[in-house]
Scaffold this active site. Structure first.
Site, mmCIF file in Angstrom:
data_model
loop_
_atom_site.group_PDB
_atom_site.id
_atom_site.type_symbol
_atom_site.label_atom_id
_atom_site.label_comp_id
_atom_site.label_asym_id
_atom_site.label_seq_id
_atom_site.Cartn_x
_atom_site.Cartn_y
_atom_site.Cartn_z
ATOM 1 N N LYS A 46 0.828 -1.217 0.000
ATOM 2 C CA LYS A 46 0.000 0.000 0.000
ATOM 3 C C LYS A 46 0.865 1.271 0.000
ATOM 4 C CE LYS A 46 -3.479 -2.658 -0.253
ATOM 5 N NZ LYS A 46 -4.447 -3.205 0.659
HETATM 6 C C1 LIG Z 1 -5.470 -4.405 1.019
HETATM 7 C C2 LIG Z 1 -6.946 -4.270 1.039
HETATM 8 C C3 LIG Z 1 -7.716 -4.638 2.140
HETATM 9 C C4 LIG Z 1 -7.136 -5.358 3.322
HETATM 10 O O1 LIG Z 1 -6.095 -4.685 3.920
HETATM 11 P P1 LIG Z 1 -5.218 -5.420 5.062
HETATM 12 O O2 LIG Z 1 -4.502 -4.294 5.721
HETATM 13 O O3 LIG Z 1 -4.301 -6.360 4.346
HETATM 14 O O4 LIG Z 1 -6.156 -6.112 5.963
HETATM 15 C C5 LIG Z 1 -9.065 -4.365 2.135
HETATM 16 N N1 LIG Z 1 -9.649 -3.788 1.081
HETATM 17 C C6 LIG Z 1 -8.954 -3.454 -0.029
HETATM 18 C C7 LIG Z 1 -9.664 -2.784 -1.164
HETATM 19 C C8 LIG Z 1 -7.589 -3.704 -0.084
HETATM 20 O O5 LIG Z 1 -6.891 -3.399 -1.190
#
Ligand SMILES: *Cc1c(COP(=O)(O)O)cnc(C)c1O
Length: 427
Positions: free
Chosen positions: A196
């Site tokens: 991210k």
């Molecule tokens: C990455 C992601 C999640 C989950 O995030 P985590 O921190 O790995 O739990 C949820 N929704 C979307 C759209 C994502 O890209």
């Protein structure tokens, strides 16, 4: 220097594999983590509180609760929205599985709605037709960092008394009318997973306007205890805790927050770099048999989390998975965001229809491919991605035009030792 080696057949093959979604880790991040370790205060503590506060100030939210993942934040958001067994929660088909999984964990029923083809965000008109007397909430995703249609989604939600939860996993820098994504809904959830825009290895943040909801989420994130564990063992002496309701283990540690502090401080600089790369991709791919991401709506800011190409399968002699494999063999890692929710067995088996009403998400699923995009990419890396994508798509465009399909298997580059599996990262 470009990582490509001159090759007899002029194939743009990198000697060093370009990993998709690699985070930028600088010395300041490493030093901060080391100082947490040296402090011996490695669990939830002062740095997690500071990260929370800085994130709250950055987004302009009223309350922020640092947690162990975006998935945890989404789960707490649903509990905050008082989702009860059998309640329906609308989620977009085009998202990571966590968005829908948490609805099941909260006891609710995820109802999958279609997205718009150009924005890949939840379609406000499609939500409307899926509303029943049991519908309680909508989780909308700011897909790839592009804001969903705030006005239209809230108009539908307000008309039917639905709680809006923003899935901001892609949307740290996203704004609408100068206001940050995550400050519109009753709750919002951010991710600091390794791929991210801000990373803490694993981590998330819950935002809300409601002070009582924030206090309860904070409690539920730490077993349902009445006081913060790190305060219990502070210099003021030991204090007893009380379990007020059965909670979860969702808190963020100071090791994670140490990474996040500096990542967040440079997120705007990182976005500028991603904007540059984005513009170069847009220019380079304009004539290829693929659609580049739709332009950004005036008055909004795109967080540039994912650069998604939509392949023009009518002008290629191969499908998306084969394009991904060929790029992998040229040393370029890519991602797929996403294979739509309703194409996964658990959700497919529970659809009310055959999925025909989710046609846009199915269409995107078959064509989408995400290219490397991050502040640590060099100009040469970007050149390499452009060269490889152009080479693969042109070659298969010519083959399609010539009316035959190629079956020649490309061999992995001898220089690219043990390249990671294509698409190994799923989020
Ligand atoms: C990455 C992601 C999640 C989950 O995030 P985590 O921190 O790995 O739990 C949820 N929704 C979307 C759209 C994502 O890209």
């Amino acid at each position: 220097m470009s990582k490509y080696e001159p090759h007899a057949d002029a194939t743009p093959r990198r000697s060093e594999y370009l990993v998709f979604g690699q985070p930028e880790i600088l010395d300041e991040d490493i030093d901060e983590v080391v100082s947490v370790l040296r402090s011996r205060w490695i669990g939830a503590g002062p740095r997690a509180s500071r990260f929370e506060e800085q994130f709250r100030l950055y987004t302009g939210a009223a309350h922020a609760v640092a947690v162990s993942s975006c998935t945890a934040a989404l789960h707490l958001a649903l509990l905050g929205a008082r989702i009860a067994p059998g309640d329906e929660v609308i989620v977009p088909a085009m998202t990571f599985a966590a968005t829908a999984n948490v609805v099941v964990h909260a006891g609710g029923v995820p109802v999958i709605a279609d997205v718009d083809r150009d924005t890949m965000c939840l379609s406000p008109t499609d939500i409307e037709r899926r509303i029943t007397p049991r519908t309680r909430a909508v989780i909308a995703v700011h897909f790839a960092g592009r804001p969903f249609d705030i006005d239209a989604i809230f108009a539908v939600a307000d008309a039917h008394g639905l709680t809006v939860i923003e899935d901001c996993a892609h949307a740290i820098e996203t704004t609408v009318g100068g206001r940050h994504a995550g400050t519109f809904g009753a709750f919002s959830a951010f991710s600091f997973y390794v791929t991210k825009n801000v990373v803490t290895a694993e981590g998330g943040m819950l935002l809300t306007h409601d002070p009582d909801a924030a206090a309860r989420a904070r409690r539920l994130a730490l077993h349902g205890l009445s006081a913060d564990a790190w305060k219990r063992f502070s210099d003021d002496g030991f204090k007893h805790y009380e379990v007020e309701e059965p909670g979860f283990k969702y808190n963020m540690t100071d090791i994670q927050a140490a990474l996040g502090l500096h990542q967040l401080a440079r997120v705007e600089r990182s976005l500028e770099r991603r904007n540059e790369i984005w513009a170069r991709y847009d220019d380079a791919f304009v004539d290829l048999p693929a659609a580049t991401p739709a332009p950004v709506r005036p008055g909004t800011r795109h967080a540039r989390h994912l650069y998604t190409l939509l392949l023009d399968l009518d002008h290629l002699d191969i499908g998306r998975d084969r394009v991904q494999r060929e790029l992998h063999e040229l040393g370029i890692g890519t991602g797929i965001h996403y294979r739509a929710l309703h194409l996964h067995p658990y959700y497919r088996d529970r659809l009310p229809d055959d999925g025909a009403s989710l046609a846009n998400a199915t269409w995107i699923s078959e064509r989408t491919i995400s290219l490397p995009l991050g502040p640590s990419l060099t100009d040469d890396d970007v050149d390499d991605v452009i060269a490889a994508v152009t080479w693969v798509l042109r070659r298969h465009e010519r083959a399609r035009r010539a009316g035959h399909t190629t079956s020649r298997q490309m061999k992995p580059s001898p220089g690219a030792a043990n390249p990671p599996r294509a698409g190994a990262r799923s989020t």
